[in-house]
Design an enzyme around this catalytic site. Structure first.
Site, PDB file in Angstrom:
ATOM      1  N   LYS A  79       0.846  -1.203   0.000  1.00 29.76           N
ATOM      2  CA  LYS A  79       0.000   0.000   0.000  1.00 29.76           C
ATOM      3  C   LYS A  79       0.875   1.244   0.000  1.00 29.76           C
ATOM      4  CE  LYS A  79      -3.918  -1.837   2.548  1.00 29.76           C
ATOM      5  NZ  LYS A  79      -4.423  -2.136   3.864  1.00 29.76           N
ATOM      6  N   GLN A 123      -5.231  -1.306   9.591  1.00 28.90           N
ATOM      7  CA  GLN A 123      -5.066  -2.650   9.028  1.00 28.90           C
ATOM      8  C   GLN A 123      -5.653  -3.698   9.980  1.00 28.90           C
ATOM      9  OE1 GLN A 123      -3.731  -3.466   5.936  1.00 28.90           O
ATOM     10  NE2 GLN A 123      -4.432  -5.524   6.448  1.00 28.90           N
ATOM     11  N   ASP A 146     -11.576   2.759   3.686  1.00 31.51           N
ATOM     12  CA  ASP A 146     -11.967   1.350   3.566  1.00 31.51           C
ATOM     13  C   ASP A 146     -13.472   1.220   3.338  1.00 31.51           C
ATOM     14  OD1 ASP A 146     -10.118  -0.677   3.480  1.00 31.51           O
ATOM     15  OD2 ASP A 146      -9.823  -0.764   5.652  1.00 31.51           O
TER      16      ASP A 146
END
Ligand code: NAP
Length: 318
Positions: A79, A123, A146
């Site tokens: 990422k 995460q 997200d």
């Protein structure tokens, strides 16, 4: 706040990136997720550069990693690299596994207030002593790249602009890379998770598909799938969807990533669809790996750009 939908405002206008399968059995075009993801990133990079020169700021994505989970570390590293590659700022917060929930919440609060941070990603999985739902719900919905915050989930379902989850967004882009207009298609999604199946249904409704969600209690799932012009498999069981479930000419998007032992003690990644069988019948199909997988980070970057544009009251082009 100005929001933009991917479906209406996506600048992803490239034509299909698909190539003929060389296998003698396969009729389907293979949808090249790596190539489509590269196109999405190139488009984002151009828009980030334009944003910098016209508006004088660079979008920033903060990623919070707690603990030493090896898969998470690889994912976070990828990422970070791709965020920088498109010209955005990547800010990583790596915290030890024993970090308290209060300290993680305090970090999220400071990132919420930081104007240089446009997107926040925590995460998963988080260590067991941390309430993941509490942490995710503490993220400012406008920075929730997200798309997991209940505010974004609600907006997605009621048709308001929202940051939508990345994997379903990427899956829809792949389907549209084969057929730009999905309107009127019978779409069958297998799986009803909050991160894939349900948001996929909301996104495909926006595309004017007729949507069916199948799950573990669905009766005669084979015949349900046989009615689908568009099959989205998000089950988590290797080769669950058989070739004779596929309607001739259907588009098949395989979200599944399953690690399967192969002779010699090695592991191989397999999707949720029996690929060779399905490729003989479908008109287009995503491979595993190399299909949906590469789209997830690309769509995270797309969401970060969209979040930055929203926060700066700019028109959404992401
Ligand atoms: P999940 O939370 O485990 O959900 C699986 C879904 O499949 C559930 O809704 C479940 O139904 C349904 N299901 C399980 N067994 C079934 C059966 N025998 N018949 C019909 N439906 C059945 O999984 P997920 O997080 O959505 O992920 C699904 C797959 O996508 C996994 O392989 C995962 O690794 C992969 N994935 C890939 C990406 C990517 O970037 N490519 C991202 C996320 C996930 P119930 O609700 O009835 O239990």
């Amino acid at each position: 706040m100005i929001f933009g939908w991917f479906g209406r405002k996506s600048a992803h206008k490239e034509k299909p990136t698909a190539k003929e399968d060389t296998s003698s059995m396969a009729n389907a075009r293979i949808i090249d997720g790596k190539a489509v993801a590269a196109q999405v990133r190139a488009d984002i990079a151009a828009k980030v550069a334009a944003l910098k020169s016209a508006n004088g700021f660079t979008p920033g994505l903060a990623v919070v990693l707690v603990g030493e989970d090896p898969a998470s570390k690889v994912y976070v590293r990828n990422k970070g690299a791709q965020t920088k590659e498109v010209g955005m700022n990547s800010i990583e917060h790596k915290l030890p596994a024993e970090t308290s929930e209060a300290d993680i919440l305090a970090l999220v609060d400071s990132l919420n207030k930081d104007p240089a941070i446009n997107g926040i990603l925590v995460q998963l999985p988080l260590p067991k002593h941390v309430d993941a739902e509490k942490v995710l719900n503490a993220i400012d919905p406008g920075k929730d790249v997200d798309g997991f915050h209940p505010v974004n989930v609600g907006r997605l379902w009621i048709g308001e602009a929202a940051l939508a989850p990345c994997t379903p967004t990427g899956s829809v882009i792949l389907a549209k890379s084969v057929q730009e207009n999905l309107s009127g298609m019978n779409a069958v999604i297998i799986g009803r998770s909050n991160i894939v199946g349900k948001p996929m249904a909301a996104l495909l409704l926006r595309e004017n598909c007729t949507v069916t969600i199948a799950h573990s209690r669905t009766k005669d799932i084979a015949s349900v799938v046989r009615g689908a012009d568009l099959v989205i498999a998000a089950v988590g069981i290797a080769e669950f969807v058989k070739g004779d479930w596929i309607k001739p000419g259907a588009i098949v998007i395989d979200v599944g990533i399953n690690r399967v032992e192969v002779p010699g003690g090695k592991a191989k990644l397999k999707g949720d669809v029996a690929y060779d069988e399905a490729a003989a019948i479908a008109s287009a199909i995503t491979p595993v790996p190399g299909g949906v997988g590469p789209m997830t980070i690309a769509c995270l970057l797309k969401n970060t750009l969209q979040a930055a544009q929203m926060q700066h009251r700019l028109a959404i082009t992401a």
